[in-house]
Design a protein around this motif. Structure first.
Motif, short mmCIF file in Angstrom:
data_model
loop_
_atom_site.label_atom_id
_atom_site.label_comp_id
_atom_site.label_asym_id
_atom_site.label_seq_id
_atom_site.Cartn_x
_atom_site.Cartn_y
_atom_site.Cartn_z
N HIS A 121 0.84 -1.20 0.00
CA HIS A 121 0.00 0.00 0.00
C HIS A 121 0.87 1.24 0.00
N ASP A 146 5.51 1.89 7.34
CA ASP A 146 4.12 1.51 7.02
C ASP A 146 3.65 2.25 5.76
N GLU A 178 -5.23 1.98 2.24
CA GLU A 178 -5.18 0.79 3.11
C GLU A 178 -5.34 1.21 4.57
N ASP A 179 -4.75 2.39 4.89
CA ASP A 179 -4.49 2.71 6.29
C ASP A 179 -5.45 3.75 6.89
N TRP A 195 -10.40 -1.14 6.75
CA TRP A 195 -9.03 -1.07 6.24
C TRP A 195 -9.02 -1.55 4.79
N ASP A 220 4.42 -5.37 3.52
CA ASP A 220 3.89 -4.37 4.45
C ASP A 220 4.85 -4.24 5.63
N MET A 221 5.43 -3.07 5.78
CA MET A 221 6.38 -2.80 6.86
C MET A 221 7.60 -3.70 6.73
N ILE A 267 -3.32 -11.52 10.27
CA ILE A 267 -3.41 -10.06 10.10
C ILE A 267 -4.34 -9.72 8.94
N THR A 268 -5.31 -8.83 9.25
CA THR A 268 -6.19 -8.34 8.19
C THR A 268 -5.40 -7.32 7.38
N ASP A 269 -5.09 -7.70 6.16
CA ASP A 269 -4.27 -6.82 5.33
C ASP A 269 -4.73 -7.01 3.88
N PHE A 296 2.49 -5.64 16.39
CA PHE A 296 3.38 -4.89 15.50
C PHE A 296 4.51 -4.23 16.29
N TRP A 300 4.79 1.36 15.22
CA TRP A 300 3.56 1.21 14.41
C TRP A 300 2.51 2.26 14.77
N HIS A 301 2.06 3.00 13.77
CA HIS A 301 1.04 4.04 13.94
C HIS A 301 1.41 5.06 15.01
C1 AHN Z 1 -5.34 -4.12 11.33
O1 AHN Z 1 -4.89 -3.36 12.16
C2 AHN Z 1 -6.68 -4.69 11.40
N1 AHN Z 1 -4.62 -4.48 10.29
C3 AHN Z 1 -3.31 -3.96 10.07
C4 AHN Z 1 -3.09 -3.69 8.64
C5 AHN Z 1 -2.13 -2.60 8.54
C6 AHN Z 1 -2.24 -1.35 8.98
N2 AHN Z 1 -0.96 -2.70 7.96
C7 AHN Z 1 -0.38 -1.56 8.04
N3 AHN Z 1 -1.14 -0.70 8.65
#
Ligand code: AHN
Ligand code: ZN
Length: 329
Positions: A121, A146, A178-179, A195, A220-221, A267-269, A296, A300-301
């Motif tokens: 993403h 990310d 995605e984010d 997401w 991803d990451m 992981i939901t991605d 993570f 992260w975030h």
């Molecule tokens: C969730 O937090 C549900 N999925 C992480 C997917 C993600 C977010 N990858 C990067 N940022």
């Protein structure tokens, strides 16, 4: 890459005193295996692609930085000889915001039926909702890891594919939006599938009718120093042979310390929506920390997800593993 000059001094012979010593014969190593298949993923080039994305500012949908960075991807992929499709969509975020999104697709060898999908993403998160300082929660993040890391690796792969055409079709997809999922501070909001909006759209409306690949790889990451890629649970469940092939290739190249031989959480991605919509296996290479609350890394975030945490060596491990896989196909 203009402006980058990598000077490598190779000292073949060492004059020590008045004796001339030949260097010892190196053992067969990861580098000699890579050299024998002539796979060269440029470590500095990948890092610069990450830095260039971060320099736009956070790539949050509906901002000028986001639009400009989208143009940048199209330019770079075209320059690297890809056939480029830009898929525009207005996507509805969890809070009703209409996001002007673009999925960007770079196609190599459109003539071939056998295809491999590589994706990441490219948008960055509008919230630093996992920062311990709540004052930062509404600030967008740089998303060096990310977002930018996966795209940086894919841009360097595209450069290599432009230099040496693969014998398998390769589609590089940079997914948008995605984010923009429900923030951690809005616990009362319940919205499913908030997401991965870009990949959800593409999976229902692929750039080519009935698009199918043999398999897909999501990044991803993939840029932090000392990242650990556990075998993501859904990837193992749905596509074990692909996971094994990638992790074995990485180990053979000497990257076993990144590609951990253990299963991590589900992981939901983007790969979940790719599989559901297009019905072919897709795996996720993602930095996972089994000891953290979120699963993570600690950046992260948060505002710490900036260029300082990026290590070119990590980008290199991932990029060279995938390129090796593509050329050995
Ligand atoms: C969730 O937090 C549900 N999925 C992480 C997917 C993600 C977010 N990858 C990067 N940022
Ligand atoms: Zn994220």
């Amino acid at each position: 890459m203009k402006g980058i000059l990598v000077v490598v001094f190779v000292c073949g012979l060492c004059a020590c005193g008045n004796k001339v010593r030949l260097p010892p014969t190196p053992p067969p190593s990861a580098t000699s295996i890579a050299a024998s298949t002539s796979v060269t993923f440029d470590i500095d080039s990948a890092y610069v692609y990450v830095a260039q994305q971060v320099a736009f500012g956070p790539r949050v949908p509906n901002t000028a930085a986001h639009r400009a960075c989208g143009e940048f991807f199209v330019d770079v992929l075209k320059r690297h000889g890809a056939q480029v499709h830009v898929q525009e969509a207005e996507l509805k975020a969890y809070d009703g915001t209409r996001l002007q999104a673009r999925n960007i697709v770079g196609v190599y060898r459109p003539d071939l039926a056998q295809r491999i999908l590589l994706c990441a993403h490219w948008d960055s998160r509008p919230f630093a909702d996992h920062d311990t300082d709540t004052a930062n929660h509404l600030h967008p993040i740089d998303g060096a890891d990310d977002g930018a890391s996966g795209c940086g690796v894919l841009l360097e792969i595209s450069r290599q594919l432009g230099l040496r055409a693969p014998t398998v079709g390769v589609d590089i997809i940079l997914f948008d939006a995605e984010d923009y999922g429900v923030p951690a501070f809005d616990k009362e909001i319940y919205v499913t599938d908030s997401w991965c909006l870009g990949s959800q759209f593409w999976a229902k409306n692929p750039h080519v009718k009935d698009y199918r690949a043999e398999y897909g790889i999501l990044l991803d990451m993939v840029g932090a120093k000392d990242a650990s890629f556990f075998k993501e649970w859904l990837s193992v469940h749905k596509a074990a042979p692909i996971v094994e092939k990638i992790w074995n290739t990485a180990r053979r190249l000497g990257y076993g310390r990144y590609f951990v031989d253990a299963i991590g959480g589900a992981i939901t991605d983007d790969h979940v929506y790719v599989m559901a919509g297009r019905r072919f296996p897709c795996i996720d290479i993602i930095h996972y920390d089994p000891d953290s609350q979120t699963g993570f890394a600690s950046h992260w975030h948060t505002p710490s997800d900036n260029l300082q945490i990026i290590d070119p060596k990590t980008l290199h491990a991932v990029g060279e593993t995938i390129l090796t896989l593509l050329y050995e196909n």
